[in-house]
Write an enzyme that holds these catalytic residues in place. Structure first.
Site, mmCIF file in Angstrom:
data_model
loop_
_atom_site.group_PDB
_atom_site.id
_atom_site.type_symbol
_atom_site.label_atom_id
_atom_site.label_comp_id
_atom_site.label_asym_id
_atom_site.label_seq_id
_atom_site.Cartn_x
_atom_site.Cartn_y
_atom_site.Cartn_z
ATOM 1 N N GLY A 1 0.809 -1.217 0.000
ATOM 2 C CA GLY A 1 0.000 0.000 0.000
ATOM 3 C C GLY A 1 0.839 1.262 0.000
ATOM 4 O O GLY A 1 2.056 1.226 0.127
ATOM 5 N N LYS B 1 4.147 12.135 -3.255
ATOM 6 C CA LYS B 1 5.033 11.062 -2.800
ATOM 7 C C LYS B 1 6.023 11.656 -1.802
ATOM 8 O O LYS B 1 6.706 12.629 -2.121
ATOM 9 C CB LYS B 1 5.771 10.470 -4.016
ATOM 10 C CG LYS B 1 6.550 9.205 -3.721
ATOM 11 C CD LYS B 1 7.025 8.555 -5.017
ATOM 12 C CE LYS B 1 7.906 7.342 -4.753
ATOM 13 N NZ LYS B 1 8.405 6.743 -6.001
ATOM 14 N N ASP C 1 8.807 5.989 7.676
ATOM 15 C CA ASP C 1 8.418 7.321 8.163
ATOM 16 C C ASP C 1 7.473 8.049 7.208
ATOM 17 O O ASP C 1 7.031 9.153 7.486
ATOM 18 C CB ASP C 1 9.666 8.176 8.427
ATOM 19 C CG ASP C 1 10.518 8.361 7.176
ATOM 20 O OD1 ASP C 1 10.108 7.886 6.089
ATOM 21 O OD2 ASP C 1 11.594 8.972 7.277
ATOM 22 N N GLY C 2 7.199 7.429 6.055
ATOM 23 C CA GLY C 2 6.278 8.054 5.101
ATOM 24 C C GLY C 2 6.885 9.204 4.323
ATOM 25 O O GLY C 2 6.207 9.871 3.558
ATOM 26 N N ARG D 1 3.315 13.638 -8.290
ATOM 27 C CA ARG D 1 3.411 12.687 -9.395
ATOM 28 C C ARG D 1 2.069 12.585 -10.109
ATOM 29 O O ARG D 1 1.022 12.569 -9.470
ATOM 30 C CB ARG D 1 3.830 11.327 -8.844
ATOM 31 C CG ARG D 1 3.959 10.268 -9.900
ATOM 32 C CD ARG D 1 4.802 9.118 -9.399
ATOM 33 N NE ARG D 1 4.076 8.244 -8.477
ATOM 34 C CZ ARG D 1 4.614 7.111 -8.002
ATOM 35 N NH1 ARG D 1 5.833 6.746 -8.329
ATOM 36 N NH2 ARG D 1 3.933 6.363 -7.178
ATOM 37 N N ASP E 1 4.219 -4.873 -7.281
ATOM 38 C CA ASP E 1 3.619 -3.623 -6.790
ATOM 39 C C ASP E 1 4.206 -2.412 -7.498
ATOM 40 O O ASP E 1 3.709 -1.301 -7.328
ATOM 41 C CB ASP E 1 3.813 -3.488 -5.270
ATOM 42 C CG ASP E 1 5.258 -3.653 -4.852
ATOM 43 O OD1 ASP E 1 5.835 -4.718 -5.120
ATOM 44 O OD2 ASP E 1 5.829 -2.694 -4.289
ATOM 45 N N ASN E 2 5.250 -2.629 -8.279
ATOM 46 C CA ASN E 2 5.845 -1.523 -9.029
ATOM 47 C C ASN E 2 5.589 -1.678 -10.524
ATOM 48 O O ASN E 2 6.346 -1.153 -11.348
ATOM 49 C CB ASN E 2 7.344 -1.433 -8.747
ATOM 50 C CG ASN E 2 7.627 -1.048 -7.302
ATOM 51 O OD1 ASN E 2 6.820 -0.381 -6.665
ATOM 52 N ND2 ASN E 2 8.752 -1.475 -6.786
HETATM 53 P P1 AMP Z 1 8.890 0.453 -3.336
HETATM 54 O O1 AMP Z 1 10.183 1.079 -2.937
HETATM 55 O O2 AMP Z 1 8.112 1.332 -4.256
HETATM 56 O O3 AMP Z 1 9.000 -0.924 -3.868
HETATM 57 O O4 AMP Z 1 8.041 0.384 -1.970
HETATM 58 C C1 AMP Z 1 7.639 -0.798 -1.337
HETATM 59 C C2 AMP Z 1 6.697 -0.506 -0.172
HETATM 60 O O5 AMP Z 1 7.380 0.174 0.879
HETATM 61 C C3 AMP Z 1 5.509 0.369 -0.528
HETATM 62 O O6 AMP Z 1 4.389 -0.098 0.207
HETATM 63 C C4 AMP Z 1 5.915 1.726 -0.025
HETATM 64 O O7 AMP Z 1 4.819 2.546 0.258
HETATM 65 C C5 AMP Z 1 6.684 1.364 1.232
HETATM 66 N N1 AMP Z 1 7.654 2.389 1.615
HETATM 67 C C6 AMP Z 1 8.798 2.687 0.977
HETATM 68 N N2 AMP Z 1 9.446 3.695 1.605
HETATM 69 C C7 AMP Z 1 8.685 4.043 2.673
HETATM 70 C C8 AMP Z 1 8.814 5.017 3.718
HETATM 71 N N3 AMP Z 1 9.859 5.839 3.796
HETATM 72 N N4 AMP Z 1 7.824 5.074 4.631
HETATM 73 C C9 AMP Z 1 6.768 4.259 4.567
HETATM 74 N N5 AMP Z 1 6.602 3.326 3.627
HETATM 75 C C10 AMP Z 1 7.537 3.210 2.672
HETATM 76 MG MG MG Z 2 6.540 0.998 -5.093
#
Ligand code: AMP
Ligand code: MG
Length: 470
Positions: A88, A111, A123-124, A174, A246-247
């Site tokens: 998510g 983002k 940390d979002g 984005r 998911d990507n």
């Molecule tokens: P991705 O790097 O796009 O493959 O991200 C994989 C998952 O990790 C996704 O659910 C992102 O929302 C989550 N995520 C990545 N970085 C963070 C972050 N700094 N804080 C919270 N969730 C993260």
């Molecule tokens: Mg992702």
């Protein structure tokens, strides 16, 4: 005051279960890095409004404008082959959708906008580096005609983000035709939530594949678009780096620019991502990985078919149709790079011969192909003899150099240049970033004042490892 953005939020209307209603978390001190005027105009948004205090309040996450309904979208996904039941939007929120003057619908997402119920231990937030990287790379991809999410704006937050060290925080605005992923389908399929799965499929068909009349045709549509997109990646020497399900967007757009990079010296096994230890997502692996991901999508869609078990052979046939579509797209793209408008299977050996020679001699991918147009390719080979022999055979084919000029960019966002732009940005100087964006969004112009951005990295300048945005 007139409404700055006419939101029309169709995903939010899908109802509970698809997302959480999560506003962006305000930031201490928003600062404008960039506004993408061309994209704003394409969306029917006034770029000057984006630069206004209210615009900056939107793009930093401090105050969503009227009509926005911020949501964090739920999705699951296979990461490096292993299933995560819940991923998510952990560091993003969808503000809403806008319908452009030409009728096309786009998501506007922030983002790096703060924690959501999907953040897990994160940390979002995003730091400046990945925000600048995604901005420059996605806008380059658009400029060379690759389906992609785009960058509408970027802002600093005035807050520190802790990674291994304290780094300046940033938020990317984005834009995508949607943020629906293979992993979005997986989220509902693995929960056995067939009602929401069906609603999602109907939504995606209406939004992205209006000609599809069934989940099977939806699958065929996604397979075809992904095959075309990935052939384009290959023809640019692009490595996505983290092709988890998911990507992978069901629209066919390139999404989630994390540890992505373009090769300098060509080698098919090139990997940049620090976490991709086994080369799962190496350049040469990308088409196979796409098939693997699309097989996951196929199994998600089966429950929507009238006879799920009986549908397996047809779904398998469609997924296995990827290589033929991909191969035709690959030939078209690499044929164009060689100036061969009607490249067929008979031209493949000529293309392969060049690539093999480039790998053996570590020739620069972008410069070699551009060099076919400018007559400077020989300089990319330490031992020019085999290339010159190849060149004679190639010239005997009567290549159309104008076609090759349109297929071979003079500049890509090279890794070391992105790094330099990030390093300057961390010091508060965004001029190198602005210049890089300007240069890579005019990728087919040979310009002397941008020669440094077209050059291969010097020894010691090369950046061989990239990191996920987190
Ligand atoms: P991705 O790097 O796009 O493959 O991200 C994989 C998952 O990790 C996704 O659910 C992102 O929302 C989550 N995520 C990545 N970085 C963070 C972050 N700094 N804080 C919270 N969730 C993260
Ligand atoms: Mg992702």
């Amino acid at each position: 005051m007139t409404q700055p953005i006419a939101f029309d939020n169709s995903y939010a209307r899908l109802g509970p279960g698809f997302y959480t209603r999560t506003p962006p978390t305000p930031v201490a001190q928003p600062g404008l890095i960039a506004v993408n005027d061309g994209l704003a105009q394409r969306l029917g948004i006034d770029p000057d409004w984006l630069r206004s205090p209210e615009g900056l309040a939107m793009i930093s996450g401090n105050k969503p404008p009227e009509g926005a309904e911020p949501i964090a979208q739920a999705y699951a996904g296979h990461q490096f082959g292993g299933l995560s039941l819940q991923l998510g939007d952990g560091r993003a929120v969808l503000l809403g959708e806008v319908v452009a003057p030409d009728g096309a619908r786009f998501d506007i997402q922030l983002k790096g906008s703060g924690p959501t119920p999907f953040s897990r231990r994160g940390d979002g937030r995003a730091w400046l580096g990945p925000v600048l990287r995604e901005y420059a790379v996605s806008e380059f991809m658009h400029a060379v005609g690759v389906p992609t999410t785009r960058a509408l704006a970027a802002a600093t937050t005035g807050e520190v983000v802790w990674r291994e060290s304290p780094l300046p925080g940033a938020v990317l605005t984005r834009v995508a035709s949607s943020h629906i992923r293979v992993g979005t389908f997986e989220f509902f399929a693995i929960r056995g939530d067939v009602d929401r799965l069906r609603a999602l499929a109907d939504h995606v068909i209406a939004r992205h594949y209006p000609d599809a009349t069934s989940p099977m045709e939806l699958l065929a549509g996604v397979v075809a678009r992904q095959a075309e997109t990935i052939a384009q990646w290959m023809a640019l020497g692009f490595i996505h780096g983290v092709m988890n399900t998911d990507n992978m967007a069901v629209s066919g757009e390139t999404i989630d620019y994390g540890p992505c990079a373009f090769m300098d010296a060509y080698h098919p096994d090139t990997v940049f991502s620090s976490i991709d230890r086994h080369g799962r997502y190496a350049w040469s692996q990308q088409p196979q990985v796409a098939v693997w991901n699309l097989a996951q999508l196929a199994s998600c869609l089966l429950p929507l078919m009238p006879d799920p078990e009986g549908a397996v052979p047809e779904a398998t046939r469609i997924v296995h149709g990827f290589p033929a579509i991909y191969q035709a797209a690959w030939l078209k793209r690499f044929g164009a790079k060689l100036g061969l408008p009607e490249a067929g299977a008979g031209d493949q050996p000529l293309i392969e011969r060049l690539l093999t020679m480039m790998a053996q001699q570590e020739a620069d991918f972008t410069r070699t192909f551009r060099g076919l147009v400018t007559g400077e390719a020989t300089a990319e080979f330490a031992d020019p003899a085999p290339f010159m022999e190849w060149q004679r055979d190639w010239q005997a084919r009567g290549p159309d150099l104008a076609l090759a000029a349109r297929a071979n960019p003079a500049r890509i966002p090279r890794n070391h240049r992105i790094q330099q732009a990030i390093d300057a940005g961390v010091q508060g100087d965004f001029a190198p970033f602005q210049r890089l964006v300007e240069a890579v969004t005019h990728p087919f112009e040979d310009r002397a004042d941008w020669a440094d951005l077209a050059a291969s990295p010097e020894q010691g300048e090369e950046v061989r490892v990239t990191y996920c945005g987190t």
